[in-house]
Design a protein around this motif. Structure first.
Motif, short mmCIF file in Angstrom:
data_model
loop_
_atom_site.label_atom_id
_atom_site.label_comp_id
_atom_site.label_asym_id
_atom_site.label_seq_id
_atom_site.Cartn_x
_atom_site.Cartn_y
_atom_site.Cartn_z
N VAL A 1 0.83 -1.20 0.00
CA VAL A 1 0.00 0.00 0.00
C VAL A 1 0.87 1.25 0.00
O VAL A 1 1.85 1.34 0.74
CB VAL A 1 -0.91 0.00 1.25
CG1 VAL A 1 -1.76 1.25 1.30
CG2 VAL A 1 -1.78 -1.25 1.27
N PRO B 1 0.90 4.74 1.30
CA PRO B 1 0.13 5.53 2.27
C PRO B 1 -0.05 6.98 1.81
O PRO B 1 0.80 7.52 1.11
CB PRO B 1 0.98 5.47 3.54
CG PRO B 1 2.31 4.95 3.14
CD PRO B 1 2.20 4.37 1.77
N ASP C 1 3.67 0.60 2.81
CA ASP C 1 3.34 -0.24 3.95
C ASP C 1 3.03 -1.63 3.42
O ASP C 1 2.34 -1.77 2.41
CB ASP C 1 2.12 0.29 4.72
CG ASP C 1 2.41 1.59 5.44
OD1 ASP C 1 3.58 1.83 5.80
OD2 ASP C 1 1.47 2.38 5.64
N ILE D 1 1.08 -4.99 4.41
CA ILE D 1 0.07 -5.51 5.33
C ILE D 1 -0.08 -7.01 5.06
O ILE D 1 -0.49 -7.40 3.97
CB ILE D 1 -1.28 -4.80 5.12
CG1 ILE D 1 -1.14 -3.30 5.36
CG2 ILE D 1 -2.35 -5.42 5.99
CD1 ILE D 1 -2.34 -2.48 4.91
N THR E 1 -6.94 -6.45 13.12
CA THR E 1 -7.51 -5.40 12.28
C THR E 1 -8.11 -6.02 11.02
O THR E 1 -7.56 -6.98 10.49
CB THR E 1 -6.41 -4.39 11.87
OG1 THR E 1 -5.80 -3.88 13.06
CG2 THR E 1 -6.98 -3.24 11.08
N TYR F 1 -9.15 -5.32 7.09
CA TYR F 1 -8.82 -4.44 5.96
C TYR F 1 -9.82 -4.69 4.85
O TYR F 1 -10.13 -5.84 4.53
CB TYR F 1 -7.40 -4.73 5.46
CG TYR F 1 -6.36 -4.52 6.52
CD1 TYR F 1 -5.82 -3.27 6.75
CD2 TYR F 1 -5.96 -5.58 7.33
CE1 TYR F 1 -4.88 -3.07 7.75
CE2 TYR F 1 -5.02 -5.39 8.32
CZ TYR F 1 -4.49 -4.14 8.53
OH TYR F 1 -3.57 -3.96 9.52
N ARG G 1 -8.46 1.38 -3.02
CA ARG G 1 -8.09 1.99 -1.75
C ARG G 1 -8.24 0.94 -0.65
O ARG G 1 -9.16 0.14 -0.66
CB ARG G 1 -9.01 3.16 -1.45
CG ARG G 1 -8.68 3.87 -0.15
CD ARG G 1 -9.62 4.98 0.11
NE ARG G 1 -9.47 5.97 -0.94
CZ ARG G 1 -9.59 7.26 -0.76
NH1 ARG G 1 -9.89 7.74 0.43
NH2 ARG G 1 -9.43 8.10 -1.74
N SER H 1 -9.07 0.39 6.89
CA SER H 1 -8.88 -0.53 8.00
C SER H 1 -9.70 -0.10 9.20
O SER H 1 -10.08 1.05 9.34
CB SER H 1 -7.41 -0.61 8.40
OG SER H 1 -7.00 0.58 9.02
N SER H 2 -9.95 -1.07 10.08
CA SER H 2 -10.69 -0.79 11.29
C SER H 2 -10.57 -1.96 12.24
O SER H 2 -10.36 -3.10 11.83
CB SER H 2 -12.16 -0.56 10.96
OG SER H 2 -12.90 -0.35 12.15
N ARG I 1 -10.32 4.03 8.77
CA ARG I 1 -9.00 4.59 8.53
C ARG I 1 -8.53 4.25 7.12
O ARG I 1 -8.58 3.11 6.69
CB ARG I 1 -8.01 4.01 9.54
CG ARG I 1 -6.66 4.64 9.44
CD ARG I 1 -5.74 4.14 10.55
NE ARG I 1 -4.40 4.08 10.03
CZ ARG I 1 -3.75 3.00 9.65
NH1 ARG I 1 -4.31 1.83 9.80
NH2 ARG I 1 -2.55 3.05 9.16
N CYS J 1 -5.73 3.49 4.72
CA CYS J 1 -4.34 3.05 4.73
C CYS J 1 -3.59 3.58 3.53
O CYS J 1 -2.40 3.85 3.60
CB CYS J 1 -4.26 1.53 4.75
SG CYS J 1 -4.95 0.79 6.22
N GLY J 2 -4.30 3.70 2.41
CA GLY J 2 -3.68 4.23 1.20
C GLY J 2 -4.13 3.50 -0.04
O GLY J 2 -5.10 2.75 -0.04
#
Length: 88
Positions: A21, A23, A31, A33, A51, A53, A63, A66-67, A75, A77-78
């Motif tokens: 990702v 960001p 990043d 993940i 989390t 995604y 896109r 996350s949460s 949120r 992440c990018g």
């Protein structure tokens, strides 16, 4: 974008994948993940144990959101750059 769609469509539930990702506000960074696939249709979902995604398709690409709450990813992440299937 077609390569990303193909990579996402090739994943199966339970496989481990690495989401690469870009960001927001850090254009020269990335990043990684690592998470397991929990949903293989749009919106694609991944979980790393703490989390959730969600990968959502937009006009210009994908896109990653996350949460901690699976029902409401907030949120950003990018931008998703690539997906690597870690299970193969």
């Amino acid at each position: 974008m077609n390569a990303l769609r193909h990579a996402l469509d090739a994943l199966e539930i339970g496989e481990e994948a690495s989401l690469i990702v870009k960001p927001p506000h850090r254009p020269d960074d990335r990043d990684d993940i690592d998470a397991f696939v929990v949903r293989t249709s749009h919106p694609y979902e991944f979980d790393d144990g703490t989390t959730t995604y969600r990968v959502v398709e937009e006009d210009e690409g994908y896109r990653v959101l996350s949460s901690k709450d699976v029902a409401d990813p907030k949120r950003v992440c990018g931008e998703l750059r690539t997906v690597v299937n870690m299970s193969t």
